[in-house]
Enzyme design. Structure first.
Site, PDB file in Angstrom:
ATOM      1  N   CYS A  42      -7.631 -35.625  46.529  1.00 28.47           N
ATOM      2  CA  CYS A  42      -6.285 -35.410  47.044  1.00 28.47           C
ATOM      3  C   CYS A  42      -6.237 -35.897  48.485  1.00 28.47           C
ATOM      4  O   CYS A  42      -7.244 -36.329  49.053  1.00 28.47           O
ATOM      5  CB  CYS A  42      -5.883 -33.938  46.945  1.00 28.47           C
ATOM      6  SG  CYS A  42      -6.930 -32.828  47.924  1.00 28.47           S
ATOM      7  N   CYS A  98      -7.507 -16.397  22.970  1.00 28.24           N
ATOM      8  CA  CYS A  98      -7.007 -15.178  22.341  1.00 28.24           C
ATOM      9  C   CYS A  98      -8.190 -14.404  21.765  1.00 28.24           C
ATOM     10  O   CYS A  98      -8.983 -14.960  20.995  1.00 28.24           O
ATOM     11  CB  CYS A  98      -5.989 -15.516  21.251  1.00 28.24           C
ATOM     12  SG  CYS A  98      -5.449 -14.089  20.269  1.00 28.24           S
ATOM     13  N   CYS A 111     -27.626 -12.164  16.588  1.00 23.71           N
ATOM     14  CA  CYS A 111     -26.553 -11.201  16.807  1.00 23.71           C
ATOM     15  C   CYS A 111     -26.437 -10.753  18.252  1.00 23.71           C
ATOM     16  O   CYS A 111     -25.530  -9.989  18.589  1.00 23.71           O
ATOM     17  CB  CYS A 111     -26.743  -9.973  15.917  1.00 23.71           C
ATOM     18  SG  CYS A 111     -28.264  -9.042  16.241  1.00 23.71           S
ATOM     19  N   CYS A 156     -29.310  -8.828  31.152  1.00 24.46           N
ATOM     20  CA  CYS A 156     -29.060  -9.156  32.558  1.00 24.46           C
ATOM     21  C   CYS A 156     -28.119 -10.339  32.723  1.00 24.46           C
ATOM     22  O   CYS A 156     -27.912 -10.806  33.843  1.00 24.46           O
ATOM     23  CB  CYS A 156     -30.376  -9.466  33.277  1.00 24.46           C
ATOM     24  SG  CYS A 156     -31.240 -10.929  32.627  1.00 24.46           S
ATOM     25  N   CYS A 172      -5.094 -33.874  51.017  1.00 23.88           N
ATOM     26  CA  CYS A 172      -5.038 -32.715  51.906  1.00 23.88           C
ATOM     27  C   CYS A 172      -6.245 -32.733  52.850  1.00 23.88           C
ATOM     28  O   CYS A 172      -7.352 -33.122  52.465  1.00 23.88           O
ATOM     29  CB  CYS A 172      -5.035 -31.422  51.096  1.00 23.88           C
ATOM     30  SG  CYS A 172      -3.686 -31.339  49.891  1.00 23.88           S
ATOM     31  N   HIS A 220      -1.184 -20.441  20.069  1.00 25.40           N
ATOM     32  CA  HIS A 220      -0.618 -20.414  18.725  1.00 25.40           C
ATOM     33  C   HIS A 220      -1.565 -19.609  17.833  1.00 25.40           C
ATOM     34  O   HIS A 220      -2.733 -19.973  17.651  1.00 25.40           O
ATOM     35  CB  HIS A 220      -0.453 -21.841  18.186  1.00 25.40           C
ATOM     36  CG  HIS A 220       0.591 -22.617  18.919  1.00 25.40           C
ATOM     37  ND1 HIS A 220       1.930 -22.589  18.574  1.00 25.40           N
ATOM     38  CD2 HIS A 220       0.511 -23.419  20.010  1.00 25.40           C
ATOM     39  CE1 HIS A 220       2.620 -23.368  19.397  1.00 25.40           C
ATOM     40  NE2 HIS A 220       1.774 -23.884  20.282  1.00 25.40           N
ATOM     41  N   CYS A 262      -3.982  -6.517  25.908  1.00 25.91           N
ATOM     42  CA  CYS A 262      -3.582  -7.920  26.094  1.00 25.91           C
ATOM     43  C   CYS A 262      -4.550  -8.826  25.351  1.00 25.91           C
ATOM     44  O   CYS A 262      -5.771  -8.700  25.480  1.00 25.91           O
ATOM     45  CB  CYS A 262      -3.563  -8.260  27.581  1.00 25.91           C
ATOM     46  SG  CYS A 262      -3.058  -9.967  27.907  1.00 25.91           S
ATOM     47  N   CYS A 283     -17.499 -18.992  31.952  1.00 25.29           N
ATOM     48  CA  CYS A 283     -17.010 -20.379  31.927  1.00 25.29           C
ATOM     49  C   CYS A 283     -15.537 -20.512  32.233  1.00 25.29           C
ATOM     50  O   CYS A 283     -15.005 -21.627  32.233  1.00 25.29           O
ATOM     51  CB  CYS A 283     -17.319 -21.038  30.590  1.00 25.29           C
ATOM     52  SG  CYS A 283     -16.459 -20.295  29.185  1.00 25.29           S
TER      53      CYS A 283
END
Length: 1111
Positions: free
Chosen positions: A764, A945, A875, A849, A766, A969, A932, A940
């Site tokens: 950029c 969802c 698992c 950990c 800036c 979706h 929610c 990451c």
């Protein structure tokens, strides 16, 4: 090919100029594309980087797709190398350009993963090997922008060609198919049938452009397909194929090269054509046409020797003359038994006619037997002349005797005429009884015997050299022929008649002998350190001496030069203006002579041609001119000027250095002293002194820039320093622009700084101050995720793109290396490494950990390298001894039936064990999915969802989607929709499929608050905490929200379609949501219509493929 090479050089020079001045890759993109489209092979197009070797060593693969994947990796590495080159050529090159670190994961995955990547960095200038990378040598102050721009341009061109090849739009893919066989297309097969026509193959398509231009035309007369017999497809006997003539000069071919497309060459053309490095290894074969039996030089006598070194077939006489040259004396010849030449029907091949006297001579003679003039090349027939013209660059043909000489010889080896000499002029033929003088006198012309100038009028002196005309030699008395009447017996031995030598020939011989003698003396003088001028002048002076010129120069010349110096010192001179010691009255005294050096005396003696008196005059005149020159430079002391001229040997530059040395003594003492230089005082009243200091210390481009910098520093209340102003003045001369550069406002702390103390990212425009830049990235590295390391002003760039991610972090790593603390910089590298390792399928997160590492084993039990605790690789649960020998499902069943602690936790433990797993990095969270559904992974930063694992995004790829904000979706069996169902309805769906579920709380558990862990948003930060909701009866000790989550997990685990309980409104809403056609027939009732829509919905829209289905 020459035109293509010139075009390539023009484009390359223009692009290199732009790249070295601006460092912007966008400005040269059009030139790079044009260079990539030039039809030249990689070996001819890339002269700095080994383009062909890079493609060959990195384009491995058994088929085209594998090779293209390998070339894609090479293109990615070249993209990174291009960034390194653009950083070096950029005018705003940062101060961290001197080194490249190998421990950079981006560097390891791209540049270090290909063969030849570090060699390109060495071409940039990174030649100093360090323990952790490469760097510029310590003595290199600035990179060679010209060389870096040339290498960067070739890197950009090769990357452009690879991109075009991968996209299958390269205009000339055959250059890559030749060096990578797996990319090549199948060639057409030339099929020939005895009764059918010949199927012609496109041979020229596999040749290079310049080879296709050199291909002779081959025409075939194809007979009609209906004609019987072998006439179909036969070649016309009148057509000339490629093998009947050399493809370059049209002569008789002797060699055939299969690598060049079965092109035929004569020996001379083959020698020139296959000298090119790209064709030097081609193997040639002899053609079916027999080698010519005549000598390749004279073309007359049969061949007796063949020289493989110079590729010549020579007769015995030409072999002797041709190999007497010092450069060919060591050639080894093979004896050849010549084939008897064919008889020629034309008499022009065995005889030649002189164009001057029309005498017919034999072919072996070089001079005419009558007029003794040379054989003219124009009289030879085209059939004999053409094979003798050797189209090579290493030989030349004498225009007098037509002998072919070596390219290194200056004189002809037969007639000794110079190489550039023209054909001898045509002169009339005179009778042998006439004398030269009588012929000259007849026309009133005479030739000077000294300068050989032809005088047109009978003047007594030569018009050129003013020497007298010599007296003509007495004409010998003409002898009368013997009377045929007298019978005088003839002598058995014919007396030898002594002919008078031609005076011109005698004069030329004398001039030749004298010239050779002079050349020998000059060469001897060069070996003894005597110049040719000294040899020639001493030869004139010592004409009557017994000394050789070199000995005379060594023994007698010093005494003669001392004599000239003494004569110059004894000459009385009128004092000049400004001479020290002169009187101011009207009767100035005569000054003493000038003291000359031997060097000045020798120079004057050579200029005077050995005349001593003239040498003294020239020396004094030259000395006066040099004294005036020094006087014009400001040195008025004539005596001092004459003294330094004597010490410097008459050189003005050396005398000037001697005169300036006392003036620079104080400066030298200050330069070599150990005391620091005093700082520049801007308030010093002597402005010129300050400007001179600025020019000397800061190397400003002009005096006006120094005055501009001084005026800016004298402004009241300036917040910038001298170094800031000097840096800004170097960039521009515009005062307003400099003020803007010196007053940059930081958008974070709102302080004013000069441009040199601001930092910006490459993504950029800036700019922030150095302190804010360091503080921002220190906080991000310590407290936030690696993906938050973007611009603190505009939050650019979007580093979700992997290719953009690699390019961005490769340059950010160089910037952070200088501004971050060592421990913070190490933490940045650790996070960057973990970000790269997350994508590895063998990467595991420790469940104790949260330490990540690569696990290559095949056992379920994994021990963490950080905390030394064990967990299951499948698992991700903490390892227990009962897990040994059992699968994860069996162990989970045993735990529910036998573990009291697990039974006491009830469904809360079940929800914890079946928590949220990130679909991007596979990190597991022992959290509930209720609340929610938008979940953000802390490892990451992937947003998804928690019910169906579909990503949350702002840029949607689903067609006909009108949502612009952050959304996802969801399928119809996602918790996002089923959490709105009542528990009784969810239980009814499970009972319909015969799935059991819990309604009672664990034994001994009292009703109270729900203890399921979930992720909560508190003050903008996401934390893990217990639910705390009130439990309800018949909900197995959970709150209603988490009990619904438990029932939905059973529905998802058994892949039950919730559409079985949809009512009419829900069916229509689902069909509209998933774009199912809701067309209704005219006679169709509601029940049949809804039944058909439900069946169509379940067939066309499957359940979610990413929904967790753990039982």
């Amino acid at each position: 090919m020459a035109t293509l090479s010139a075009q390539l050089d023009e484009m390359r020079s223009r692009a290199e100029a732009h790249l070295s001045s601006t460092g912007s890759a966008q400005e040269v993109k059009a030139d790079v594309l044009a260079i990539a489209n030039i039809p030249l092979p990689l070996s001819a197009k890339y002269c700095h980087i080994a383009g062909e070797a890079l493609v060959t060593s990195n384009g491995t693969g058994d088929n085209r797709s594998e090779s293209l994947v390998s070339l894609q990796r090479l293109s990615t590495a070249l993209n990174i190398l291009e960034k390194y080159g653009c950083n070096l050529t950029s005018p705003c090159r940062p101060k961290y350009w001197r080194s490249v670190k190998h421990n950079n994961p981006v560097f390891k995955a791209t540049v270090d993963a290909i063969a030849g990547g570090r060699a390109v960095l060495c071409l940039y200038g990174y030649t100093n090997q360090q323990p952790d990378g490469l760097s510029f040598p310590d003595d290199v102050i600035e990179p060679d922008t010209g060389k870096v721009a040339a290498v960067t341009l070739e890197v950009m061109t090769l990357r452009m060609e690879l991109d075009l090849l991968i996209k299958d739009v390269h205009p000339h893919p055959e250059f890559f198919e030749r060096i990578i066989p797996s990319l090549g297309l199948e060639e057409k097969v030339c099929l020939s049938d005895e009764s059918g026509p010949i199927l012609d193959t496109d041979v020229s398509s596999s040749l290079r452009v310049w080879e296709r231009e050199a291909q002779p035309l081959v025409q075939f007369d194809h007979a009609d397909a209906s004609s019987p017999g072998p006439a179909a497809g036969s070649m016309s006997p009148s057509v000339h194929t490629r093998k009947e003539a050399c493809c370059l000069c049209g002569g008789s071919p002797s060699l055939l090269c299969a690598s060049c497309g079965s092109m035929t060459f004569c020996e001379s053309c083959d020698l020139v054509f296959h000298r090119h490095p790209s064709r030097a290894t081609h193997r040639r074969e002899l053609t079916h046409i027999p080698m010519p039996d005549n000598c390749t030089i004279c073309g007359i006598f049969p061949v007796s020797a063949h020289c493989p070194s110079c590729v010549q077939r020579l007769c015995s006489e030409c072999d002797r003359l041709y190999h007497t040259h010092p450069g060919r004396t060591g050639h080894i010849r093979n004896t050849v038994t010549s084939v008897k030449p064919l008889r020629m029907t034309s008499s022009s091949l065995t005889l030649w006619q002189c164009i001057y006297c029309t005498t017919v001579n034999e072919a072996r003679t070089v001079f005419c037997m009558s007029c003794e003039r040379t054989r003219s090349s124009g009289t030879l027939s085209a059939a004999l002349e053409e094979p003798l013209q050797l189209s090579t660059f290493t030989e030349w043909q004498c225009k007098s005797c037509t002998v072919v000489n070596a390219g290194s010889s200056v004189l002809c080896e037969v007639c000794e005429r110079p190489r550039l000499a023209t054909r001898p002029p045509v002169s009339p033929v005179y009778s042998g009884h006439a004398t030269l003088e009588s012929l000259k006198e007849a026309d009133g012309q005479w030739v000077c015997q000294f300068c050989t100038f032809v005088n047109l009028n009978p003047a007594p002196l030569c018009e050129m050299c003013d020497l007298p005309r010599p007296e003509p030699a007495p004409t010998p008395r003409k002898l009368l022929p013997q009377s045929p009447i007298k019978d005088v017996p003839l002598s058995p031995i014919k007396p030898k008649v002594t002919l008078a030598e031609d005076p011109d020939v005698k004069r030329q011989k004398l001039m030749r002998e004298q010239g050779l003698k002079l050349v020998q003396l000059i060469r001897e003088g060069e070996r003894n350190g005597v110049s040719p001028e000294e040899v020639y002048t001493s030869l004139r002076v010592s004409a009557g001496s017994s000394f050789a010129p070199c000995d005379w120069v060594r023994l007698e010349l010093p005494h003669l030069l001392d004599e000239i110096c003494a004569m110059a010192a004894s000459v009385q001179q009128q004092p000049t203006v400004g001479r020290s010691g002169s009187h101011g009255d009207g009767n100035p005294e005569m000054s003493q002579g000038v003291q000359l050096s031997r060097a000045e005396a020798k120079q004057a003696w050579l200029a005077a041609g050995g005349d001593t008196e003239k040498a003294v005059k020239l020396a004094l005149q030259d000395r006066r001119g040099k004294v005036k020159e020094l006087h014009s430079l400001g040195f008025s002391d004539v005596a001092k000027c004459e003294e330094v001229l004597r010490l410097s040997g008459g050189e003005v530059r050396g005398a000037l250095a001697l005169l300036q040395r006392p003036l620079l003594e104080s400066f030298h003492q200050r330069m070599w002293s150990d005391q620091p230089l005093p700082s520049i005082d801007i308030r010093d009243p002597d402005k010129q002194k300050v400007c001179r200091r600025l020019l000397a210390v800061y190397d400003l481009p002009s005096w006006g820039r120094c005055e501009l910098a001084l005026s800016l520093l004298q402004d009241p209340d300036v917040p910038y320093t001298l170094e800031d102003v000097v840096q800004a003045v170097k960039e521009s001369h515009d005062r307003d622009f400099i003020r803007r550069v010196l007053a940059k406002e930081c958008p974070i702390c709102l302080s004013v700084f000069p441009h040199s103390k601001m930092q910006s990212l490459t993504s950029c425009q800036c700019s922030v101050c150095c302190d804010c830049f360091q503080q921002h990235f220190t906080i991000v590295v310590r407290d936030k995720h690696i993906r938050d390391m973007v611009c603190p002003v505009c939050w650019e760039p979007d580093i979700n793109d992997p290719e953009h991610l690699n390019s961005y972090f490769s340059t950010l790593d160089i910037q952070l290396r200088e501004c971050l603390e060592p421990e913070v910089y190490d933490l940045f590298h650790k996070k960057l490494t973990e970000q790269a390792l997350i994508k590895d399928p063998k990467f595991l997160w420790c469940s104790h950990c949260s330490y990540g590492f690569i696990y290559d084993g095949d056992q379920l039990k994994v021990t963490c390298f950080q905390c030394r605790n064990s967990f299951c690789a499948q698992c991700k649960k903490p390892w227990e001894d009962q897990h040994a020998g059992l699968s994860c499902e069996q162990f989970q069943t045993w735990k529910r039936e036998n573990d009291p602690e697990y039974q006491r936790q009830g469904l809360a433990g079940y929800l914890r064990d079946n928590g949220i797993t990130c679909p991007n990095c596979r990190f597991q969270y022992a959290l509930s999915k209720g609340g929610c559904m938008h979940f953000s992974c802390s490892q990451c930063r992937y947003q998804f969802c928690s019910g169906c694992n579909n990503p949350f995004h702002t840029t949607c790829s689903v067609p006909h989607c009108s949502v612009t904000g952050l959304h996802a979706h969801h399928p119809r069996d996602c918790l996002f929709y089923l959490r709105d169902w009542e528990p009784a309805r969810l239980q009814a769906l499970l009972l319909r499929k015969g799935v059991a579920f819990n309604t009672d709380p664990p034994h001994g558990m009292q009703p109270g608050l729900c203890g399921v862990m979930e992720q909560k948003d508190e003050g903008g930060r996401q934390t893990d905490a217990a639910c705390g909701g009130q439990t309800q009866p018949g909900h197995a000790g959970l709150c209603e929200k988490h009990y619904r989550e438990y029932l939905v997990s059973l529905i998802n685990g058994h892949s039950i379609d919730p559409a079985l309980l949809f009512d009419a409104n829900e069916v229509l809403v689902a069909c509209r949501r998933y774009q199912v056609d809701i067309w209704r027939g005219e006679m169709e009732d509601d029940r049949a219509y809804l039944s058909r829509l439900l069946e169509k919905l379940m067939e066309e829209v499957p359940l979610g493929d990413k929904v967790p289905r753990k039982i």
